[in-house]
Design a protein around this motif. Structure first.
Motif, PDB file in Angstrom:
ATOM      1  N   VAL A 136     -79.788 -54.361  65.899  1.00 55.14           N
ATOM      2  CA  VAL A 136     -80.644 -53.389  66.593  1.00 55.14           C
ATOM      3  C   VAL A 136     -81.067 -53.940  67.953  1.00 55.14           C
ATOM      4  CG1 VAL A 136     -82.888 -52.217  66.516  1.00 55.14           C
ATOM      5  CG2 VAL A 136     -81.434 -52.291  64.479  1.00 55.14           C
ATOM      6  N   ALA A 137     -81.420 -55.215  67.999  1.00 56.19           N
ATOM      7  CA  ALA A 137     -81.834 -55.833  69.268  1.00 56.19           C
ATOM      8  C   ALA A 137     -80.695 -55.840  70.283  1.00 56.19           C
ATOM      9  CB  ALA A 137     -82.324 -57.260  69.019  1.00 56.19           C
ATOM     10  N   THR A 138     -79.475 -56.018  69.824  1.00 52.11           N
ATOM     11  CA  THR A 138     -78.326 -55.989  70.727  1.00 52.11           C
ATOM     12  C   THR A 138     -78.161 -54.596  71.334  1.00 52.11           C
ATOM     13  OG1 THR A 138     -77.214 -57.752  69.511  1.00 52.11           O
ATOM     14  CG2 THR A 138     -75.829 -56.345  70.881  1.00 52.11           C
ATOM     15  N   ILE A 139     -78.269 -53.570  70.515  1.00 53.65           N
ATOM     16  CA  ILE A 139     -78.150 -52.199  71.016  1.00 53.65           C
ATOM     17  C   ILE A 139     -79.272 -51.893  71.997  1.00 53.65           C
ATOM     18  CG2 ILE A 139     -78.277 -49.766  70.362  1.00 53.65           C
ATOM     19  CD1 ILE A 139     -76.936 -50.611  67.684  1.00 53.65           C
ATOM     20  N   VAL A 140     -80.499 -52.196  71.607  1.00 56.40           N
ATOM     21  CA  VAL A 140     -81.664 -51.901  72.458  1.00 56.40           C
ATOM     22  C   VAL A 140     -81.600 -52.698  73.757  1.00 56.40           C
ATOM     23  CG1 VAL A 140     -84.180 -52.119  72.615  1.00 56.40           C
ATOM     24  CG2 VAL A 140     -83.129 -51.202  70.547  1.00 56.40           C
ATOM     25  N   GLY A 141     -81.274 -53.986  73.678  1.00 57.18           N
ATOM     26  CA  GLY A 141     -81.190 -54.815  74.883  1.00 57.18           C
ATOM     27  C   GLY A 141     -80.137 -54.318  75.854  1.00 57.18           C
ATOM     28  N   ALA A 142     -78.950 -53.977  75.338  1.00 62.75           N
ATOM     29  CA  ALA A 142     -77.882 -53.477  76.210  1.00 62.75           C
ATOM     30  C   ALA A 142     -78.283 -52.158  76.862  1.00 62.75           C
ATOM     31  CB  ALA A 142     -76.591 -53.306  75.418  1.00 62.75           C
ATOM     32  N   GLN A 143     -78.905 -51.262  76.091  1.00 61.21           N
ATOM     33  CA  GLN A 143     -79.333 -49.983  76.647  1.00 61.21           C
ATOM     34  C   GLN A 143     -80.451 -50.158  77.671  1.00 61.21           C
ATOM     35  OE1 GLN A 143     -80.204 -47.689  73.106  1.00 61.21           O
ATOM     36  NE2 GLN A 143     -78.158 -46.770  73.133  1.00 61.21           N
ATOM     37  N   LEU A 144     -81.392 -51.046  77.400  1.00 63.86           N
ATOM     38  CA  LEU A 144     -82.477 -51.287  78.356  1.00 63.86           C
ATOM     39  C   LEU A 144     -81.962 -51.897  79.651  1.00 63.86           C
ATOM     40  CD1 LEU A 144     -85.373 -52.663  76.102  1.00 63.86           C
ATOM     41  CD2 LEU A 144     -85.276 -50.471  77.296  1.00 63.86           C
ATOM     42  N   GLY A 145     -81.021 -52.830  79.564  1.00 68.05           N
ATOM     43  CA  GLY A 145     -80.438 -53.423  80.760  1.00 68.05           C
ATOM     44  C   GLY A 145     -79.732 -52.391  81.609  1.00 68.05           C
ATOM     45  N   GLN A 146     -78.955 -51.533  80.972  1.00 71.94           N
ATOM     46  CA  GLN A 146     -78.259 -50.478  81.699  1.00 71.94           C
ATOM     47  C   GLN A 146     -79.254 -49.480  82.303  1.00 71.94           C
ATOM     48  OE1 GLN A 146     -74.090 -50.071  79.353  1.00 71.94           O
ATOM     49  NE2 GLN A 146     -75.785 -49.048  78.421  1.00 71.94           N
ATOM     50  N   ALA A 147     -80.293 -49.137  81.542  1.00 73.03           N
ATOM     51  CA  ALA A 147     -81.289 -48.176  82.021  1.00 73.03           C
ATOM     52  C   ALA A 147     -82.045 -48.723  83.222  1.00 73.03           C
ATOM     53  CB  ALA A 147     -82.261 -47.816  80.906  1.00 73.03           C
ATOM     54  N   LEU A 148     -82.351 -50.002  83.211  1.00 75.65           N
ATOM     55  CA  LEU A 148     -83.053 -50.612  84.342  1.00 75.65           C
ATOM     56  C   LEU A 148     -82.217 -50.513  85.615  1.00 75.65           C
ATOM     57  CD1 LEU A 148     -85.496 -52.284  85.380  1.00 75.65           C
ATOM     58  CD2 LEU A 148     -84.153 -54.306  84.832  1.00 75.65           C
ATOM     59  N   VAL A 149     -80.933 -50.798  85.502  1.00 80.04           N
ATOM     60  CA  VAL A 149     -80.055 -50.721  86.675  1.00 80.04           C
ATOM     61  C   VAL A 149     -79.944 -49.285  87.163  1.00 80.04           C
ATOM     62  CG1 VAL A 149     -77.674 -51.036  87.446  1.00 80.04           C
ATOM     63  CG2 VAL A 149     -78.770 -52.789  86.067  1.00 80.04           C
ATOM     64  N   LYS A 150     -79.815 -48.327  86.248  1.00 81.07           N
ATOM     65  CA  LYS A 150     -79.718 -46.913  86.643  1.00 81.07           C
ATOM     66  C   LYS A 150     -81.006 -46.440  87.306  1.00 81.07           C
ATOM     67  CE  LYS A 150     -76.315 -45.698  83.192  1.00 81.07           C
ATOM     68  NZ  LYS A 150     -76.068 -45.065  81.913  1.00 81.07           N
ATOM     69  N   LYS A 151     -82.147 -46.881  86.789  1.00 81.78           N
ATOM     70  CA  LYS A 151     -83.433 -46.484  87.367  1.00 81.78           C
ATOM     71  C   LYS A 151     -83.576 -47.048  88.772  1.00 81.78           C
ATOM     72  CE  LYS A 151     -88.364 -46.518  86.591  1.00 81.78           C
ATOM     73  NZ  LYS A 151     -89.468 -46.935  85.748  1.00 81.78           N
ATOM     74  N   ARG A 152     -83.196 -48.305  88.963  1.00 83.80           N
ATOM     75  CA  ARG A 152     -83.273 -48.913  90.297  1.00 83.80           C
ATOM     76  C   ARG A 152     -82.315 -48.254  91.267  1.00 83.80           C
ATOM     77  NH1 ARG A 152     -84.470 -55.189  90.680  1.00 83.80           N
ATOM     78  NH2 ARG A 152     -86.577 -55.083  89.846  1.00 83.80           N
TER      79      ARG A 152
END
Length: 128
Positions: free
Chosen positions: A105-121
């Motif tokens: 679960v942490a792998t899925i959440v971490g990967a999604q959060l990393g991608q979301a941060l880049v998209k938001k920026r």
């Protein structure tokens, strides 16, 4: 999606996980509870770093890597326990289920959060 960024994200995930595990082993005690929690935190941070670098399309490769690493881990645990226990898989599962599920679960959440941060920026240009 750039395959170079994807491969670099995978390399970053592996490198940060290796670094975090070595730092944690050097400074933290090795209790069973801490090892499970440590696995979850390291999976989250490493997948987050990889997701930032890869930018998109990183969740499936991160999960594939997570599954490959857990497969190797269970294989080695089985190889160690097999000489003394005729059926070691239930014991391996009983002792590692929380780290297995939590790190997945942490792998899925971490990967999604990393991608979301880049998209938001990327969607919010820097103020000048």
């Amino acid at each position: 999606m750039s395959s170079t960024r994807l491969w670099l994200g995978i390399v970053i995930l592996i490198a940060t996980a290796f670094l975090f595990y070595n730092v944690a082993n050097a400074f933290l005690a090795d209790s069973v509870e801490q090892i499970g929690l440590r696995s979850v935190v390291i999976a989250l941070l490493s997948a987050f770093a990889g997701g930032i670098v890869a930018r998109n399309g990183f969740v499936l490769p991160a999960i594939a890597l997570w599954l490959a690493l857990w497969t190797v881990t269970v294989y080695f645990l089985y190889a160690i326990a097999a000489p003394v226990d005729p059926n070691p898989l239930p014991g391996i599962a009983r002792h590692n289920w929380a780290a297995f599920l939590g790190s997945g679960v942490a792998t899925i959440v971490g990967a999604q959060l990393g991608q979301a941060l880049v998209k938001k920026r990327a969607s919010h240009p820097a103020a000048t």
